[in-house]
Design a protein around this motif. Sequence first.
Motif, PDB file in Angstrom:
ATOM      1  N   GLY A  29      10.613 -62.546 -10.323  1.00 13.37           N
ATOM      2  CA  GLY A  29      10.553 -62.633  -8.929  1.00 13.37           C
ATOM      3  C   GLY A  29      11.716 -61.928  -8.141  1.00 13.37           C
ATOM      4  N   TRP A  30      12.074 -62.556  -6.855  1.00 13.39           N
ATOM      5  CA  TRP A  30      13.062 -62.045  -5.906  1.00 13.39           C
ATOM      6  C   TRP A  30      13.698 -63.430  -5.184  1.00 13.39           C
ATOM      7  CZ3 TRP A  30      13.572 -56.969  -5.843  1.00 13.39           C
ATOM      8  CH2 TRP A  30      12.172 -56.204  -6.352  1.00 13.39           C
ATOM      9  N   PHE A  56       6.796 -59.926  -3.568  1.00 15.10           N
ATOM     10  CA  PHE A  56       7.815 -59.145  -2.591  1.00 15.10           C
ATOM     11  C   PHE A  56       6.974 -59.341  -1.213  1.00 15.10           C
ATOM     12  CE2 PHE A  56       9.835 -55.866  -0.188  1.00 15.10           C
ATOM     13  CZ  PHE A  56      11.240 -55.889  -0.779  1.00 15.10           C
ATOM     14  N   THR A  57       6.024 -59.104  -1.064  1.00 17.12           N
ATOM     15  CA  THR A  57       5.215 -59.130   0.241  1.00 17.12           C
ATOM     16  C   THR A  57       5.344 -60.394   0.957  1.00 17.12           C
ATOM     17  OG1 THR A  57       3.379 -57.509  -0.541  1.00 17.12           O
ATOM     18  CG2 THR A  57       3.128 -58.835   1.493  1.00 17.12           C
ATOM     19  N   THR A  58       5.225 -61.468  -0.026  1.00 19.01           N
ATOM     20  CA  THR A  58       5.276 -62.932   0.566  1.00 19.01           C
ATOM     21  C   THR A  58       6.866 -63.012   1.138  1.00 19.01           C
ATOM     22  OG1 THR A  58       3.908 -63.793  -1.046  1.00 19.01           O
ATOM     23  CG2 THR A  58       5.217 -65.302   0.021  1.00 19.01           C
ATOM     24  N   LEU A  59       7.670 -62.328   0.334  1.00 15.19           N
ATOM     25  CA  LEU A  59       9.402 -62.579   0.989  1.00 15.19           C
ATOM     26  C   LEU A  59       9.443 -61.924   2.123  1.00 15.19           C
ATOM     27  CD1 LEU A  59      12.410 -62.932   0.431  1.00 15.19           C
ATOM     28  CD2 LEU A  59      12.116 -61.225  -1.177  1.00 15.19           C
ATOM     29  N   ALA A  60       8.844 -60.583   2.087  1.00 14.92           N
ATOM     30  CA  ALA A  60       9.112 -59.956   3.293  1.00 14.92           C
ATOM     31  C   ALA A  60       8.363 -60.356   4.527  1.00 14.92           C
ATOM     32  CB  ALA A  60       8.355 -58.356   2.857  1.00 14.92           C
ATOM     33  N   THR A  61       7.183 -60.771   4.357  1.00 16.77           N
ATOM     34  CA  THR A  61       6.480 -61.696   5.667  1.00 16.77           C
ATOM     35  C   THR A  61       7.534 -62.804   5.940  1.00 16.77           C
ATOM     36  OG1 THR A  61       4.332 -61.003   4.860  1.00 16.77           O
ATOM     37  CG2 THR A  61       4.612 -62.979   6.025  1.00 16.77           C
ATOM     38  N   TYR A  62       8.014 -63.626   4.947  1.00 11.78           N
ATOM     39  CA  TYR A  62       8.885 -64.759   5.245  1.00 11.78           C
ATOM     40  C   TYR A  62      10.152 -64.276   6.172  1.00 11.78           C
ATOM     41  CZ  TYR A  62      12.514 -68.324   4.535  1.00 11.78           C
ATOM     42  OH  TYR A  62      13.165 -69.260   4.766  1.00 11.78           O
ATOM     43  N   LEU A  63      10.810 -63.222   5.635  1.00 14.81           N
ATOM     44  CA  LEU A  63      11.918 -63.018   6.453  1.00 14.81           C
ATOM     45  C   LEU A  63      11.642 -62.442   8.071  1.00 14.81           C
ATOM     46  CD1 LEU A  63      13.924 -60.960   3.887  1.00 14.81           C
ATOM     47  CD2 LEU A  63      14.304 -63.146   4.787  1.00 14.81           C
TER      48      LEU A  63
END
Length: 150
Positions: A29-30, A56-63
């Motif tokens: 993960g990231w 990664f998409t979940t991370l980018a959306t979170y940020l």
Amino acid sequence: MSTIDHHTLQRLVSAGASVGAEVNGCAGGWEVVINYGSAKQPLVATRGKPRKFRNFTTLATYLRTLSITEFKVNSAEFDPEAKDDKDPRRLVAAERLKAAHAAADYDKWFRAQVQASIDDPRPNISAEDARKQMSNQREELLKRIKTSSH
């Protein structure tokens, strides 16, 4: 090394602080490091361990929901195949998913049984009549048992 959690990060962003992020690949993960002033603090989950995003998409959306739209990505250590099978959250999530599937399967079966009963063209009988029929069948069975044992 000091850390930062979601609520603190959210308060910093809401207060208009200049906040940056570095996204680092890791096994499975990231992880995110938050840059605030000269401090670099890993983003942690509620239990204090570094928060890991598997997608990664979940991370980018979170940020993005925190208004952090630009960040540096380091994928050198990223290993999408690595899985942490000892992670208790992963095991608990897997058990929850299995239970949810089992519940959904049972619900589907149960609803089908109810619908089959509703659709059954045979006439319905009252509970009293059903008790009488079962009592008669029980008596008949007991008689057969007595006569066959003699």
